[in-house]
Motif scaffolding. Structure first.
Motif, PDB file in Angstrom:
ATOM      1  N   TRP A  51      -0.870  12.246   6.674  1.00  0.00           N
ATOM      2  CA  TRP A  51      -0.437  10.858   6.886  1.00  0.00           C
ATOM      3  C   TRP A  51      -0.324  10.525   8.379  1.00  0.00           C
ATOM      4  CZ3 TRP A  51      -0.234   6.124   5.312  1.00  0.00           C
ATOM      5  CH2 TRP A  51       0.592   5.222   5.984  1.00  0.00           C
ATOM      6  N   GLU A  54      -3.636  10.057   9.718  1.00  0.00           N
ATOM      7  CA  GLU A  54      -4.315   8.877   9.194  1.00  0.00           C
ATOM      8  C   GLU A  54      -3.746   7.574   9.764  1.00  0.00           C
ATOM      9  OE1 GLU A  54      -5.578   8.913   5.194  1.00  0.00           O
ATOM     10  OE2 GLU A  54      -5.053   6.808   4.914  1.00  0.00           O
ATOM     11  N   CYS A  55      -2.419   7.503   9.897  1.00  0.00           N
ATOM     12  CA  CYS A  55      -1.851   6.250  10.403  1.00  0.00           C
ATOM     13  C   CYS A  55      -1.873   6.237  11.941  1.00  0.00           C
ATOM     14  CB  CYS A  55      -0.437   6.030   9.866  1.00  0.00           C
ATOM     15  SG  CYS A  55       0.804   7.043  10.647  1.00  0.00           S
ATOM     16  N   ARG A 297       7.736  12.209   2.407  1.00  0.00           N
ATOM     17  CA  ARG A 297       7.826  10.918   3.085  1.00  0.00           C
ATOM     18  C   ARG A 297       8.940  10.926   4.137  1.00  0.00           C
ATOM     19  NH1 ARG A 297       5.223   6.613   0.244  1.00  0.00           N
ATOM     20  NH2 ARG A 297       4.032   7.503  -1.467  1.00  0.00           N
ATOM     21  N   ILE A 314       6.091   4.052   4.560  1.00  0.00           N
ATOM     22  CA  ILE A 314       4.784   4.549   4.111  1.00  0.00           C
ATOM     23  C   ILE A 314       4.495   3.842   2.789  1.00  0.00           C
ATOM     24  CG2 ILE A 314       3.543   6.616   3.340  1.00  0.00           C
ATOM     25  CD1 ILE A 314       5.601   8.185   5.137  1.00  0.00           C
ATOM     26  N   PRO A 315       3.306   3.242   2.624  1.00  0.00           N
ATOM     27  CA  PRO A 315       3.046   2.474   1.399  1.00  0.00           C
ATOM     28  C   PRO A 315       3.364   3.302   0.142  1.00  0.00           C
ATOM     29  CG  PRO A 315       1.204   2.273   2.915  1.00  0.00           C
ATOM     30  CD  PRO A 315       2.141   3.259   3.524  1.00  0.00           C
ATOM     31  N   GLU A 316       4.059   2.660  -0.810  1.00  0.00           N
ATOM     32  CA  GLU A 316       4.545   3.369  -1.983  1.00  0.00           C
ATOM     33  C   GLU A 316       3.412   3.962  -2.818  1.00  0.00           C
ATOM     34  OE1 GLU A 316       7.444   1.760  -5.204  1.00  0.00           O
ATOM     35  OE2 GLU A 316       8.050   0.999  -3.237  1.00  0.00           O
ATOM     36  N   ASP A 317       2.269   3.251  -2.836  1.00  0.00           N
ATOM     37  CA  ASP A 317       1.177   3.733  -3.693  1.00  0.00           C
ATOM     38  C   ASP A 317       0.232   4.673  -2.953  1.00  0.00           C
ATOM     39  OD1 ASP A 317       0.072   1.943  -1.981  1.00  0.00           O
ATOM     40  OD2 ASP A 317      -0.953   0.735  -3.489  1.00  0.00           O
ATOM     41  N   TYR A 318       0.586   5.069  -1.740  1.00  0.00           N
ATOM     42  CA  TYR A 318      -0.267   5.994  -0.993  1.00  0.00           C
ATOM     43  C   TYR A 318      -0.144   7.390  -1.600  1.00  0.00           C
ATOM     44  CZ  TYR A 318      -2.103   8.862   2.807  1.00  0.00           C
ATOM     45  OH  TYR A 318      -2.819   9.771   3.534  1.00  0.00           O
ATOM     46  N   ASP A 319      -1.256   7.927  -2.075  1.00  0.00           N
ATOM     47  CA  ASP A 319      -1.268   9.262  -2.678  1.00  0.00           C
ATOM     48  C   ASP A 319      -2.054  10.178  -1.739  1.00  0.00           C
ATOM     49  OD1 ASP A 319      -2.029  11.585  -4.000  1.00  0.00           O
ATOM     50  OD2 ASP A 319      -2.153  10.609  -5.955  1.00  0.00           O
ATOM     51  N   PRO A 320      -1.367  11.043  -0.982  1.00  0.00           N
ATOM     52  CA  PRO A 320      -2.045  11.821   0.049  1.00  0.00           C
ATOM     53  C   PRO A 320      -3.162  12.705  -0.498  1.00  0.00           C
ATOM     54  CG  PRO A 320       0.273  12.479  -0.146  1.00  0.00           C
ATOM     55  CD  PRO A 320       0.083  11.317  -1.044  1.00  0.00           C
ATOM     56  N   GLU A 323      -6.242  10.578  -1.454  1.00  0.00           N
ATOM     57  CA  GLU A 323      -6.929  10.122  -0.248  1.00  0.00           C
ATOM     58  C   GLU A 323      -7.724  11.265   0.381  1.00  0.00           C
ATOM     59  OE1 GLU A 323      -7.038   7.074   1.146  1.00  0.00           O
ATOM     60  OE2 GLU A 323      -5.838   6.213  -0.474  1.00  0.00           O
TER      61      GLU A 323
END
Ligand SMILES: [Zn+2]
Length: 592
Positions: A51, A54-55, A297, A314-320, A323
């Motif tokens: 993450w 990525e961010c 998180r 961190i967006p709730e639906d972000y699945d590391p 991705e």
């Protein structure tokens, strides 16, 4: 919000810092039963690292690769008896609360020594640069000089303090322990250091800790109470020349072992507050414990707080994992995986009957070597290797309901079946899907024990790779142009494990399942799935039989109607009938 918090937040926005992040893929502990045992996400460090990259909170040049701490450095803090005992699977099994058969000693010690080496190296670097350092594994605060425990084989903080002291650093060290459990091991390890200050804010009272400025918050304490107590603790902290912050992930509400009740936003406020207080002070940040699905998180949030002073969630639906695997999948060309459609010399020889037909394409696409290549690229063979297997091979054939994939691996000269999947393409609700009839993940080297009871349907323990398997099946469906993955969970624990991505195709069935999850909350998963299998769960007072209906992970549109799910969920109530000979459950192990 308290004015002090607002002030710090403004300051953080103005001060974008350089931060170093210490991480190694081997931070994933190769202990296959840990996820189900302690609610520990073994990929917490992976997820946080992915993450932060990525961010772009941390640029590639901010990442550091650790080296294993040498035993000479561990010996500055720990007794030789303790260090010698860490070579036995029994010692490490007791530390992690698992069965000795689930401990590959060298791999576990490799992970622990890498983490400890990183804490030491991070302390040296921050003393030179003053940039905060975040190590994505460490804060093993329960290990004492002569005793390991509570997920902590050695004490990385004490070892790092001893290392910089030995190299001539004489300034004041502060350890700010913000894990949900008290720093018993740190207190013992640093008791003879006159320039060490230890402050702790936790949710568990383990008796007096001499030399520690300790605050124990009441059970379930939320953001406001926590941040107020933290402000008071920071006011009492003498200004150090080197700080260690254990930014525990187990402060979150709903943590399996921690008793506090923070939100993710509250945990971020905590880190921002401490980061501002320590502005200009060399500091090493460590994750400590964290026994919930959201613990990664908190850790990624610590990185965002340090690097950018960011309050952005961190967006709730972000699945590391999804991705990550999508990225790997995008790099795999059809030629890497299967048939390119071009005629090869072998095809020609087969067609002419000169060569026996050997190549079987799974679902008309994958070759066995393509499948082996994909499993290697997704990191699955690495994980299996760390569990003690090697010489992997894939085999395809037909098995009754569909096409079968089997993955074999060798251990001690013997070949074992590790993975078996039976699948086909089929239409469900008008959508062509990857229909999975059967999945078996087998770890024949491990044994069932009181720590790891047999789950219904298992002949040997599992590999701890259920999430990876589900994500790979989804990638396979995408590759084949299918609209989803459908499974038929034969037992409650399978549906429970799959529930983040999969839902029952029939909305009423989904409603009943959600009611069951709601009503069995707090019952350990092993006990819950056994109770359902044994018919000890009542639906509105009558014995309930598990319904192995279809669950779907829709990759494009979802054909469900949420209304009926909610109606059924609110309509039904499940109750658990205790087994006649039931004993009270053993107390939970103390967390890191
Ligand atoms: Zn803890």
């Amino acid at each position: 919000m308290r004015p002090r918090t607002l002030f710090y937040r403004l300051r953080c926005w103005l001060h974008r810092r350089d931060v170093t992040v210490w991480y190694d893929p081997a931070y994933r502990l190769p202990v296959s039963s840990l996820p189900s045992r302690a609610g520990l996400q073994p990929r917490r460090a992976d997820f946080a690292a992915w993450w932060l990259r990525e961010c772009r909170a941390v640029l590639p040049r901010g990442f550091r690769t650790p080296r294993r701490v040498p035993y000479q450095e561990l010996a500055r803090v720990h007794t030789s008896e303790l260090l010698e005992s860490l070579g036995n699977p029994e010692t490490l099994a007791a530390v992690f609360g698992v069965d000795p058969s689930d401990i590959p000693v060298d791999e576990v010690m490799n992970t622990i020594r890498l983490a400890c080496g990183a804490t030491v190296a991070a302390a040296r670097e921050t003393l030179t640069t003053r940039a905060p350092a975040l190590n994505l594994l460490g804060g093993f605060h329960h290990a004492a000089p002569g005793a390991a425990g509570g997920f902590c084989p050695v004490n990385d903080v004490a070892v790092a303090v001893a290392a910089v002291r030995a190299e001539g650093f004489g300034g004041r060290v502060a350890v700010l322990d913000l894990d949900a459990h008290p720093p018993d091991g740190i207190a013992l390890s640093l008791e003879s250091d006159p320039d060490a200050w230890v402050g702790s804010l936790s949710g568990s009272d383990w008796g007096p800790l001499p030399g520690v400025d300790e605050t124990v918050l009441p059970e379930g304490a939320g953001d406001d109470d926590y941040l107020e107590a933290l402000g008071a603790l920071l006011d009492r902290m003498p200004r150090p020349r080197l700080a260690f912050v254990i930014a525990g992930g187990d402060v979150l509400a709903g943590d399996r072992l921690g008793r506090l009740g923070l939100t993710l936003g509250g945990a971020r406020e905590r880190d921002l507050l401490v980061a501002s207080e320590l502005e200009g002070v060399p500091s090493v940040w460590l994750p400590g414990g964290g026994y919930s699905a959201a613990a990664w998180r908190v850790l990624a949030g610590t990185g965002m707080a340090l690097a950018a002073g960011s309050v952005e969630p961190i967006p709730e639906d972000y699945d590391p994992l999804a991705e990550r695997f999508a990225g790997i999948s995008a790099d795999l060309t059809p030629a890497d995986l299967g048939d390119t459609g071009e005629l090869t010399a072998e095809d020609l020889e087969e067609a002419l009957g000169i060569r026996p037909r050997g190549r079987r394409l799974l679902l008309g696409f994958y070759t066995t070597s393509g499948m082996e290549h994909a499993l290697y690229r997704y990191g699955v063979f690495d994980e299996l290797q760390r569990l003690g297997y090697g010489h992997f091979r894939a085999a395809f054939d037909t098995a009754g309901l569909g096409e079968r994939i089997r993955i074999f691996g060798e251990s001690e000269g013997e070949e074992h079946l590790l993975v078996e999947v039976i699948l086909e393409k089929r239409r469900v609700l008008g959508v062509e899907v990857l229909y999975v009839h059967w999945v078996s993940l087998r770890h024949p080297r491990a044994q069932f024990s009181e720590h790891r009871p047999r789950l219904p349907g298992q002949d040997v323990p599992g590999l701890g790779l259920a999430r990876e398997t589900g994500t790979m099946l989804a990638r396979m469906a995408v590759r084949l142009g299918l609209g989803g993955v459908v499974i038929r969970p034969s037992h409650y624990h399978i549906a429970y494990t799959a529930r983040h991505h999969f839902s029952f195709v029939d909305p009423e069935r989904q409603g009943r399942f959600e009611a069951l999850v709601r009503d069995l909350a707090g019952v350990p998963l092993t006990e819950a799935t056994e109770a359902v299998t044994e018919g000890r769960v009542l639906l509105d007072g009558k014995p309930y039989t598990w319904e192995a209906d279809e669950m779907a992970y829709w990759l494009r549109e979802s054909p469900e109607e949420p209304g009926e799910v909610v109606r059924e969920r609110e309509r039904v109530r499940f109750t658990l009938v205790p087994r006649a000979d039931a004993e009270s459950p053993p107390p939970a192990a103390g967390g890191a």
